[in-house]
Design an enzyme around this catalytic site. Structure first.
Site, PDB file in Angstrom:
ATOM      1  N   ARG A 108      12.745  -3.380  -7.467  1.00 42.51           N
ATOM      2  CA  ARG A 108      11.326  -3.258  -7.796  1.00 42.51           C
ATOM      3  C   ARG A 108      11.177  -3.043  -9.297  1.00 42.51           C
ATOM      4  O   ARG A 108      12.067  -2.498  -9.943  1.00 42.51           O
ATOM      5  CB  ARG A 108      10.688  -2.076  -7.045  1.00 42.51           C
ATOM      6  CG  ARG A 108      10.742  -2.188  -5.521  1.00 42.51           C
ATOM      7  CD  ARG A 108       9.915  -3.345  -4.990  1.00 42.51           C
ATOM      8  NE  ARG A 108       8.512  -3.235  -5.357  1.00 42.51           N
ATOM      9  CZ  ARG A 108       7.616  -2.500  -4.685  1.00 42.51           C
ATOM     10  NH1 ARG A 108       7.994  -1.776  -3.640  1.00 42.51           N
ATOM     11  NH2 ARG A 108       6.359  -2.480  -5.069  1.00 42.51           N
TER      12      ARG A 108
ATOM     13  N   PRO B  96       0.825  -1.207   0.000  1.00 51.80           N
ATOM     14  CA  PRO B  96       0.000   0.000   0.000  1.00 51.80           C
ATOM     15  C   PRO B  96       0.859   1.257   0.000  1.00 51.80           C
ATOM     16  O   PRO B  96       1.858   1.340   0.716  1.00 51.80           O
ATOM     17  CB  PRO B  96      -0.793  -0.115   1.308  1.00 51.80           C
ATOM     18  CG  PRO B  96      -0.768  -1.564   1.639  1.00 51.80           C
ATOM     19  CD  PRO B  96       0.543  -2.071   1.150  1.00 51.80           C
ATOM     20  N   GLU B  97       0.472   2.224  -0.808  1.00 53.36           N
ATOM     21  CA  GLU B  97       1.184   3.495  -0.825  1.00 53.36           C
ATOM     22  C   GLU B  97       0.504   4.454   0.142  1.00 53.36           C
ATOM     23  O   GLU B  97      -0.503   4.124   0.780  1.00 53.36           O
ATOM     24  CB  GLU B  97       1.258   4.006  -2.258  1.00 53.36           C
ATOM     25  CG  GLU B  97       1.886   2.968  -3.178  1.00 53.36           C
ATOM     26  CD  GLU B  97       2.474   3.503  -4.465  1.00 53.36           C
ATOM     27  OE1 GLU B  97       2.818   4.688  -4.536  1.00 53.36           O
ATOM     28  OE2 GLU B  97       2.603   2.704  -5.422  1.00 53.36           O
TER      29      GLU B  97
ATOM     30  N   LYS C 248       4.011   5.667   4.907  1.00 54.18           N
ATOM     31  CA  LYS C 248       3.452   4.324   4.980  1.00 54.18           C
ATOM     32  C   LYS C 248       3.303   3.819   6.404  1.00 54.18           C
ATOM     33  O   LYS C 248       3.007   2.637   6.620  1.00 54.18           O
ATOM     34  CB  LYS C 248       4.322   3.366   4.157  1.00 54.18           C
ATOM     35  CG  LYS C 248       4.408   3.737   2.681  1.00 54.18           C
ATOM     36  CD  LYS C 248       5.282   2.774   1.913  1.00 54.18           C
ATOM     37  CE  LYS C 248       5.410   3.195   0.448  1.00 54.18           C
ATOM     38  NZ  LYS C 248       6.222   2.253  -0.343  1.00 54.18           N
TER      39      LYS C 248
END
Length: 295
Positions: free
Chosen positions: A284, A2-3, A52
């Site tokens: 990523r 989740p951002e 976050k």
């Protein structure tokens, strides 16, 4: 993972449905039993997010710090007064998600039996929340909370966030901007989707070094991040494409038309038609247009 917009939505939901209520706190899984005991029976005072990180503050001056990470997610439920999403989080196998609550008309009889490895369960007279799979889950003091926040960069979703601080942190580094935007010490809350999308929207190459980004470019980058992340909070999902760049004008925006380059490797760029490229950066997936983001 989740951002930042999802964590701010989590904080809003906790504030809306739990703040001011005395909670039963437990650890059905057992891994957080000692921490749960320190919070059990206390009143939730507030909930706040920084990047976050989620902080649930209780009336004994302790905080529950949660970082969902790649696998963490909350499930919620309750009676007819309990309004909000039924699930917010990011199971890696399905990606980031938020599921709207649906009232099935059944009478509320308290929380259901725990399913799976529930790290923490919070129960109020009107609802419950189950946390599974977080990267971090700990009880901390206010001083420890402040120390966590001090290590992070500015959060674009907070009122009064320091644009100049972000610009300075970005431009003093000799690392690629594609790495720096994911560095939570530079900017708190941006993840892989926002990284790819705002760099495309600002026509910045992911390999441009932070020190080579001009002040005006950095300011424009900050402003765009603030804009799209606030949109994410409002919409409950990340939509970065402009209407003119979509095939459909439908509302809600179809998933396949929500992004410019994220997860679009091999597809034509929505702006120039060049094939969207993909590689890895900082362990990523990275997506970009070699033409639109040449410089």
């Amino acid at each position: 993972m989740p951002e930042g917009h999802s964590i701010h939505r989590l904080a809003r939901q906790f504030s809306s449905v739990f703040a001011g209520q005395r909670l039963e706190v437990s650890s059905p899984q057992g891994r957080f039993s000692a921490g749960a005991a320190r919070l059990d029976g206390r009143v939730l005072v507030d909930a706040a997010a920084h990047g976050k990180q989620l902080f649930l503050g209780f009336d004994n001056d302790l905080f529950l710090r949660i970082h969902l990470g790649l696998y963490g997610a909350f499930d919620f439920g309750g009676d007819s007064t309990f309004l909000g999403a039924s699930s917010i989080g990011a199971p890696r196998k399905v990606g980031e998600r938020e599921v709207a609550s649906e009232d099935d008309g059944a009478a509320y009889a308290g929380p259901p039996a725990p399913k799976g490895a529930v790290r923490v369960r919070l129960v109020s007279p009107h609802g419950w929340a189950d946390l599974r799979g977080p990267t971090a889950c700990e009880v901390i003091t206010d001083a420890e909370r402040a120390a966590v926040v001090a290590r992070l960069g500015p959060d674009p979703l907070q009122d009064g966030a320091d644009e100049a601080d972000f610009i300075a942190r970005l431009r003093r580094r000799a690392s690629p901007v594609g790495l720096l935007l994911m560095n939570q010490e530079i900017l708190a809350g941006v993840g892989n989707v926002y990284r790819a999308e705002v760099l495309f929207r600002q026509r910045l190459s992911p390999w441009r070094l932070g020190r080579d980004v001009g002040e005006e470019e950095a300011a424009a980058l900050w402003a765009d991040i603030v804009s799209v992340m606030h949109d994410g909070v409002a919409q409950g999902r990340i939509i970065t494409t402009l209407p003119a760049d979509r095939e459909s004008q439908a509302d809600p925006v179809p998933r396949e038309e929500a992004h410019y380059v994220y997860q679009r490797t091999g597809l034509p760029c929505r702006r120039c038609g060049m094939t969207v490229a993909g590689t890895e950066m900082g362990a990523r997936k990275l997506y970009w247009c070699p033409v639109c983001q040449e410089h």
